[in-house]
Design a protein around this motif. Structure first.
Motif, PDB file in Angstrom:
ATOM      1  N   TRP A 187       0.858  -1.183   0.000  1.00 52.45           N
ATOM      2  CA  TRP A 187       0.000   0.000   0.000  1.00 52.45           C
ATOM      3  C   TRP A 187       0.891   1.228   0.000  1.00 52.45           C
ATOM      4  CZ3 TRP A 187      -4.598  -1.352  -1.326  1.00 52.45           C
ATOM      5  CH2 TRP A 187      -5.144  -2.547  -0.890  1.00 52.45           C
ATOM      6  N   PRO A 188       0.405   2.359  -0.472  1.00 57.96           N
ATOM      7  CA  PRO A 188       1.258   3.554  -0.547  1.00 57.96           C
ATOM      8  C   PRO A 188       1.937   3.944   0.770  1.00 57.96           C
ATOM      9  CG  PRO A 188      -0.765   3.907  -1.775  1.00 57.96           C
ATOM     10  CD  PRO A 188      -0.919   2.592  -1.058  1.00 57.96           C
ATOM     11  N   ALA A 189       1.314   3.671   1.894  1.00 61.11           N
ATOM     12  CA  ALA A 189       1.877   4.101   3.177  1.00 61.11           C
ATOM     13  C   ALA A 189       2.901   3.135   3.769  1.00 61.11           C
ATOM     14  CB  ALA A 189       0.754   4.319   4.190  1.00 61.11           C
ATOM     15  N   GLN A 190       2.956   1.890   3.283  1.00 59.62           N
ATOM     16  CA  GLN A 190       3.894   0.922   3.866  1.00 59.62           C
ATOM     17  C   GLN A 190       4.337  -0.089   2.811  1.00 59.62           C
ATOM     18  OE1 GLN A 190       2.323  -1.959   6.634  1.00 59.62           O
ATOM     19  NE2 GLN A 190       4.313  -2.303   7.564  1.00 59.62           N
ATOM     20  N   SER A 191       5.647  -0.200   2.630  1.00 66.16           N
ATOM     21  CA  SER A 191       6.149  -1.181   1.672  1.00 66.16           C
ATOM     22  C   SER A 191       6.044  -2.586   2.255  1.00 66.16           C
ATOM     23  CB  SER A 191       7.592  -0.860   1.286  1.00 66.16           C
ATOM     24  OG  SER A 191       8.420  -0.997   2.409  1.00 66.16           O
ATOM     25  N   VAL A 192       6.075  -3.550   1.393  1.00 68.17           N
ATOM     26  CA  VAL A 192       5.977  -4.951   1.811  1.00 68.17           C
ATOM     27  C   VAL A 192       7.308  -5.411   2.400  1.00 68.17           C
ATOM     28  CG1 VAL A 192       5.646  -7.313   0.991  1.00 68.17           C
ATOM     29  CG2 VAL A 192       4.177  -5.488   0.128  1.00 68.17           C
ATOM     30  N   TYR A 193       8.401  -5.021   1.782  1.00 65.04           N
ATOM     31  CA  TYR A 193       9.709  -5.534   2.162  1.00 65.04           C
ATOM     32  C   TYR A 193      10.561  -4.493   2.876  1.00 65.04           C
ATOM     33  CZ  TYR A 193       8.424  -9.149  -1.178  1.00 65.04           C
ATOM     34  OH  TYR A 193       7.773 -10.154  -1.842  1.00 65.04           O
ATOM     35  N   THR A 194      11.332  -4.964   3.844  1.00 66.31           N
ATOM     36  CA  THR A 194      12.308  -4.138   4.540  1.00 66.31           C
ATOM     37  C   THR A 194      13.676  -4.796   4.329  1.00 66.31           C
ATOM     38  OG1 THR A 194      10.695  -3.536   6.226  1.00 66.31           O
ATOM     39  CG2 THR A 194      13.019  -3.213   6.778  1.00 66.31           C
ATOM     40  N   GLU A 195      14.650  -3.993   3.931  1.00 64.31           N
ATOM     41  CA  GLU A 195      15.989  -4.534   3.705  1.00 64.31           C
ATOM     42  C   GLU A 195      16.636  -4.891   5.043  1.00 64.31           C
ATOM     43  OE1 GLU A 195      19.852  -3.683   0.903  1.00 64.31           O
ATOM     44  OE2 GLU A 195      18.376  -2.100   1.176  1.00 64.31           O
ATOM     45  N   LEU A 196      17.268  -6.047   5.068  1.00 58.93           N
ATOM     46  CA  LEU A 196      17.979  -6.501   6.269  1.00 58.93           C
ATOM     47  C   LEU A 196      19.433  -6.065   6.164  1.00 58.93           C
ATOM     48  CD1 LEU A 196      16.518 -10.107   6.463  1.00 58.93           C
ATOM     49  CD2 LEU A 196      15.938  -8.181   7.931  1.00 58.93           C
ATOM     50  N   ASP A 197      20.022  -5.692   7.284  1.00 62.05           N
ATOM     51  CA  ASP A 197      21.410  -5.250   7.233  1.00 62.05           C
ATOM     52  C   ASP A 197      22.349  -6.131   8.046  1.00 62.05           C
ATOM     53  OD1 ASP A 197      20.576  -4.462   9.729  1.00 62.05           O
ATOM     54  OD2 ASP A 197      20.943  -2.337   9.424  1.00 62.05           O
ATOM     55  N   SER A 198      21.860  -7.239   8.572  1.00 63.22           N
ATOM     56  CA  SER A 198      22.741  -8.090   9.365  1.00 63.22           C
ATOM     57  C   SER A 198      23.612  -8.959   8.461  1.00 63.22           C
ATOM     58  CB  SER A 198      21.931  -8.983  10.325  1.00 63.22           C
ATOM     59  OG  SER A 198      21.425 -10.113   9.663  1.00 63.22           O
ATOM     60  N   ASP A 199      24.859  -9.127   8.856  1.00 60.06           N
ATOM     61  CA  ASP A 199      25.783  -9.962   8.092  1.00 60.06           C
ATOM     62  C   ASP A 199      25.309 -11.408   8.046  1.00 60.06           C
ATOM     63  OD1 ASP A 199      27.441  -7.848   7.505  1.00 60.06           O
ATOM     64  OD2 ASP A 199      28.738  -8.173   9.256  1.00 60.06           O
ATOM     65  N   TRP A 200      24.714 -11.887   9.142  1.00 65.80           N
ATOM     66  CA  TRP A 200      24.233 -13.259   9.187  1.00 65.80           C
ATOM     67  C   TRP A 200      23.211 -13.512   8.081  1.00 65.80           C
ATOM     68  CZ3 TRP A 200      19.585 -15.789   9.779  1.00 65.80           C
ATOM     69  CH2 TRP A 200      19.660 -17.152  10.045  1.00 65.80           C
ATOM     70  N   HIS A 201      22.239 -12.614   7.922  1.00 65.03           N
ATOM     71  CA  HIS A 201      21.224 -12.771   6.891  1.00 65.03           C
ATOM     72  C   HIS A 201      21.854 -12.707   5.492  1.00 65.03           C
ATOM     73  CE1 HIS A 201      18.247 -11.787  10.092  1.00 65.03           C
ATOM     74  NE2 HIS A 201      17.543 -12.648   9.404  1.00 65.03           N
ATOM     75  N   LYS A 202      22.751 -11.750   5.309  1.00 63.22           N
ATOM     76  CA  LYS A 202      23.373 -11.602   3.994  1.00 63.22           C
ATOM     77  C   LYS A 202      24.169 -12.835   3.604  1.00 63.22           C
ATOM     78  CE  LYS A 202      23.227  -6.670   3.843  1.00 63.22           C
ATOM     79  NZ  LYS A 202      23.852  -5.405   3.767  1.00 63.22           N
ATOM     80  N   LYS A 203      24.876 -13.443   4.564  1.00 65.17           N
ATOM     81  CA  LYS A 203      25.623 -14.669   4.286  1.00 65.17           C
ATOM     82  C   LYS A 203      24.697 -15.813   3.885  1.00 65.17           C
ATOM     83  CE  LYS A 203      29.555 -13.608   7.215  1.00 65.17           C
ATOM     84  NZ  LYS A 203      30.200 -13.846   8.504  1.00 65.17           N
ATOM     85  N   LYS A 204      23.487 -15.795   4.404  1.00 64.67           N
ATOM     86  CA  LYS A 204      22.484 -16.815   4.079  1.00 64.67           C
ATOM     87  C   LYS A 204      21.742 -16.495   2.779  1.00 64.67           C
ATOM     88  CE  LYS A 204      22.692 -19.347   7.873  1.00 64.67           C
ATOM     89  NZ  LYS A 204      23.048 -20.742   7.849  1.00 64.67           N
ATOM     90  N   GLY A 205      22.040 -15.329   2.176  1.00 66.35           N
ATOM     91  CA  GLY A 205      21.375 -14.928   0.944  1.00 66.35           C
ATOM     92  C   GLY A 205      19.990 -14.349   1.165  1.00 66.35           C
ATOM     93  N   ILE A 206      19.698 -13.945   2.395  1.00 64.23           N
ATOM     94  CA  ILE A 206      18.400 -13.346   2.722  1.00 64.23           C
ATOM     95  C   ILE A 206      18.614 -11.845   2.869  1.00 64.23           C
ATOM     96  CG2 ILE A 206      16.475 -13.313   4.347  1.00 64.23           C
ATOM     97  CD1 ILE A 206      17.366 -16.170   5.181  1.00 64.23           C
ATOM     98  N   HIS A 207      18.043 -11.091   1.952  1.00 57.72           N
ATOM     99  CA  HIS A 207      18.312  -9.657   1.919  1.00 57.72           C
ATOM    100  C   HIS A 207      17.149  -8.798   2.419  1.00 57.72           C
ATOM    101  CE1 HIS A 207      22.053 -10.344  -0.212  1.00 57.72           C
ATOM    102  NE2 HIS A 207      21.405 -11.259  -0.900  1.00 57.72           N
TER     103      HIS A 207
END
Length: 192
Positions: free
Chosen positions: A101-121
């Protein structure tokens, strides 16, 4: 030319093929709306690399690729009589609702190294769990006054159901399901 300009040019080229002048005008106005384009340009197609498109602009890459496959599959030379406008609207906008919806996006970017190493962004905002994104897609089209045929409406709606018996659906729906799967496979292969 920047990546944003390249994607925008691809969108305009696809939209230029719309045959109904009123529909073309409204779709052009929609993709020229800076608020909507900012949401589209920043939206990933998925949350993790293993499913493809987990990057800024991934949703647009997926939509353009799906539309390209759908246009090839629905070729009149194959004996199908699917209107070009239905192909473009269903291909480009069936997952438009993933911008939220215009007021809230569905996705939020993750900034933890653990998530990034797992390929979850990205992670999905909790308010969208269990939500039918295709309903939001149809809402956006309605907000911009873009009318879809019953066949395109069915195709967009069916994308969330992943039906077991796809042969109860019209040709556009069946082809959109196939084009979507091909696009996901291509995006997934590109991330490996």
């Amino acid at each position: 030319m920047s990546q944003v300009q390249t994607i925008h040019a691809k969108l305009l080229k696809i939209v230029d093929a719309i045959q109904n002048a009123e529909t073309k005008q409204k779709v052009t106005a929609m993709i020229e709306d800076p608020r909507l384009m900012n949401l589209l340009m920043s939206c990933p197609a998925s949350i993790q690399e293993s499913t493809g498109g987990a990057y800024v602009g991934g949703l647009l890459d997926y939509a353009i690729l799906t539309t390209s496959y759908l246009k090839k599959m629905a070729s009149p030379e194959l004996g199908l009589n699917i209107p070009v406008d239905d192909i473009i609207l269903a291909g480009l906008f069936h997952h438009l609702g993933k911008i939220g919806w215009p007021a809230q996006s569905v996705y939020t970017e993750l900034d933890s190294d653990w998530h990034k190493k797992k390929g979850i962004h990205y992670e999905m905002n909790r308010g969208y769990y269990g939500y039918n994104f295709n309903t939001i897609s149809l809402w956006y089209l309605g907000e911009y006054g873009i009318k879809v045929s019953p066949e395109a409406f069915e195709a967009i709606s069916a994308m969330s159901n992943k039906p077991a018996d796809e042969f109860n659906y019209n040709s556009l729906t069946i082809l959109l399901l196939a084009a979507s799967r091909l696009a996901w496979k291509k995006l997934t292969a590109e991330t490996k």
